[in-house]
Design a protein around this motif. Structure first.
Motif, PDB file in Angstrom:
ATOM      1  N   GLY A  39       7.217  -0.788   5.453  1.00 25.66           N
ATOM      2  CA  GLY A  39       7.495   0.352   5.704  1.00 25.66           C
ATOM      3  C   GLY A  39       6.449   1.200   4.975  1.00 25.66           C
ATOM      4  O   GLY A  39       5.238   0.734   5.164  1.00 25.66           O
ATOM      5  N   GLU A  40       6.790   2.603   4.478  1.00 29.34           N
ATOM      6  CA  GLU A  40       5.554   3.035   4.121  1.00 29.34           C
ATOM      7  C   GLU A  40       5.750   4.843   3.218  1.00 29.34           C
ATOM      8  O   GLU A  40       6.876   4.446   3.690  1.00 29.34           O
ATOM      9  N   MET A  41       5.027   4.886   2.296  1.00 28.59           N
ATOM     10  CA  MET A  41       5.464   6.021   0.730  1.00 28.59           C
ATOM     11  C   MET A  41       4.524   6.675   1.458  1.00 28.59           C
ATOM     12  O   MET A  41       3.286   6.080   1.075  1.00 28.59           O
ATOM     13  N   ARG A  42       5.136   8.200   1.246  1.00 34.52           N
ATOM     14  CA  ARG A  42       3.319   8.651   0.041  1.00 34.52           C
ATOM     15  C   ARG A  42       4.024   9.566  -0.565  1.00 34.52           C
ATOM     16  O   ARG A  42       5.192  10.057  -0.475  1.00 34.52           O
ATOM     17  N   LEU A  52       0.808  -3.122  -0.144  1.00 31.55           N
ATOM     18  CA  LEU A  52       1.730  -3.618  -1.465  1.00 31.55           C
ATOM     19  C   LEU A  52       2.508  -4.965  -0.778  1.00 31.55           C
ATOM     20  O   LEU A  52       3.390  -5.016   0.436  1.00 31.55           O
ATOM     21  N   THR A  53       2.399  -6.062  -1.329  1.00 31.70           N
ATOM     22  CA  THR A  53       2.977  -7.436  -0.516  1.00 31.70           C
ATOM     23  C   THR A  53       3.427  -7.834  -1.376  1.00 31.70           C
ATOM     24  O   THR A  53       3.643  -8.304  -2.689  1.00 31.70           O
ATOM     25  N   LEU A 104       7.627  -8.869   2.465  1.00 34.60           N
ATOM     26  CA  LEU A 104       8.126  -7.253   2.535  1.00 34.60           C
ATOM     27  C   LEU A 104       6.314  -6.626   2.813  1.00 34.60           C
ATOM     28  O   LEU A 104       5.731  -6.588   1.515  1.00 34.60           O
ATOM     29  N   LEU A 105       5.784  -5.502   3.323  1.00 31.68           N
ATOM     30  CA  LEU A 105       4.410  -5.371   3.440  1.00 31.68           C
ATOM     31  C   LEU A 105       5.031  -3.606   3.149  1.00 31.68           C
ATOM     32  O   LEU A 105       5.429  -2.855   3.851  1.00 31.68           O
ATOM     33  N   ILE A 106       4.249  -3.170   1.918  1.00 29.88           N
ATOM     34  CA  ILE A 106       4.494  -1.532   2.135  1.00 29.88           C
ATOM     35  C   ILE A 106       3.428  -0.882   2.469  1.00 29.88           C
ATOM     36  O   ILE A 106       3.128  -0.679   0.972  1.00 29.88           O
ATOM     37  N   ARG A 107       3.235   0.322   2.843  1.00 30.34           N
ATOM     38  CA  ARG A 107       1.456   1.168   2.436  1.00 30.34           C
ATOM     39  C   ARG A 107       2.016   1.936   1.609  1.00 30.34           C
ATOM     40  O   ARG A 107       3.007   2.482   1.660  1.00 30.34           O
ATOM     41  N   LEU A 108       1.221   1.993   0.793  1.00 36.36           N
ATOM     42  CA  LEU A 108       1.563   2.869   0.234  1.00 36.36           C
ATOM     43  C   LEU A 108       0.036   4.106  -0.211  1.00 36.36           C
ATOM     44  O   LEU A 108      -0.678   3.744  -0.709  1.00 36.36           O
ATOM     45  N   LYS A 109       0.723   5.574  -0.080  1.00 37.13           N
ATOM     46  CA  LYS A 109      -0.636   6.805   0.047  1.00 37.13           C
ATOM     47  C   LYS A 109      -0.483   7.683  -1.278  1.00 37.13           C
ATOM     48  O   LYS A 109       0.780   7.793  -1.808  1.00 37.13           O
TER      49      LYS A 109
END
Length: 370
Positions: A150-153, A222-223, A228-233
């Motif tokens: 997933g991702e979070m901004r 972030l692993t 689980l892999l999260i893209r964080l910007k």
């Protein structure tokens, strides 16, 4: 009626004064003193609320018989008031986020707290929002299956580092960055959503160019311990009228969600969750949400071949951010039934560890273990 906690607030800027106002009006607490290095801030608030004021928290600790302190100084200056509170055997401490801006200082606080028995919690009101609680419940009950990526901004308007702290804005933005200022919230929320999973590795790239803080912008991966892999910007240089823009999206084996938590330009606030389940299980999840006071509309989407939950951030699904400090204060007195898990000292340290690892990764250009 139980005796009120005798409270003091250290740091009477924007957040500190808001916390003091709420605790002043709260039935379980009594503000007996406030403290700020800038005498005018402390004196003005104390004069309006008939309490004492100080410019030195050490003097305040010696003269006031305190049950609880709230530390709302600027991010790099939380350590000393907290450690001194431990040495003075003040029972309870609420720290604004982040606990500290270095892992070393975080563990110094932990050592002091273990010696004194002081109970410390880190204030993260995002956990109380009904839509965030709905995400946590959906993941905990397995509605999405295993979350995979997933991702979070989490972005601020450029007006934040330029003007949010008035005349102090330039100085504060020079000693901080969106990494500690914003990603502390983001990391805590991710740990809350996906508990008991923890972030174990990070890879980040950042840039300093517009405001001149350590990093004006950072993008990262972030692993978690189960893959689980999260893209964080994050950045605090976005040209937008809105103060904050926060978006979260997650894909799981059996569903996913998109969440406009704090919407930006022409974006509607709300949460949409899809789950690939039969009607019985979908209605069971809806019932669980309603038992927690969370309102959701349930429909079947032929296009997605999944049940869709729509949640709006209004009425029962809203939360007053500023009331969080009172919930934290009450949590020291008793375990509140149905209480959202609060960020304790160990959780606060873990958040600092992740953010420090992100900074290290961006500086060194490599993946870093937490």
């Amino acid at each position: 009626m139980e005796k009120k906690f005798r409270c003091a607030v250290i740091g009477m800027g924007m957040l500190g004064s808001q916390h003091a106002e709420r605790l002043y009006a709260h039935g379980g607490t009594e503000i007996v003193a406030v403290c700020d290095m800038k005498a005018e801030k402390a004196r003005n608030w104390a004069g309006q609320h008939a309490c004492r004021w100080y410019v030195d928290f050490r003097e305040m600790y010696e003269k006031e018989n305190l049950d609880l302190i709230v530390v709302a100084t600027q991010d790099p200056y939380h350590k000393e008031p907290i450690i001194q509170a431990c040495e003075q055997k003040i029972p309870y401490v609420i720290s604004e986020k982040p606990l500290t801006t270095s892992v070393k200082e975080a563990y110094e606080i932990k050592e002091a707290a273990e010696k004194s028995g002081t109970c410390i919690k880190v204030l993260f009101p995002n956990r109380f929002y009904p839509l965030d609680r709905a995400i946590r419940m959906m993941l905990k009950e397995g509605g999405l299956g295993n979350p995979e990526f997933g991702e979070m901004r989490m972005d601020d308007s450029i007006d934040v580092p330029r003007n949010l702290w008035g005349k102090d804005s330039k100085n504060f933005s020079a000693i901080s960055s969106p990494v500690f200022f914003l990603l502390s919230h983001a990391v805590d929320l991710l740990h809350y959503y996906f508990a008991p999973r923890k972030i174990i590795k990070v890879y980040a790239k950042g840039k300093q160019s517009v405001i001149g803080s350590e990093f004006d912008y950072m993008d990262s991966f972030l692993t978690f311990e189960d893959g689980l892999l999260i893209r964080l910007k994050t950045e605090w240089t976005k040209r937008m009228e809105e103060l904050v823009e926060n978006y979260v999206q997650v894909t799981g084996e059996k569903g996913g969600f998109s969440y406009n938590k704090t919407p930006g330009f022409k974006v509607e606030q709300g949460l949409r969750i899809y789950i690939e389940a039969d009607r019985k299980n979908a209605e069971k999840i809806l019932e669980s949400l309603e038992k927690e006071g969370i309102r959701a509309a349930l429909e079947y989407s032929e296009t997605m071949q999944a049940f869709r939950f729509d949640l709006k951030a209004e009425r029962e699904n809203d939360f007053d951010w500023n009331s969080g400090v009172c919930i934290y204060a009450d949590s020291f007195r008793e375990e509140l039934e149905g209480m959202v898990s609060l960020t304790d000292l160990n959780d606060g340290i873990r958040q600092v560890e992740v953010v420090e690892a992100l900074l290290k990764s961006a500086k060194e250009g490599r993946e870093v273990e937490v």
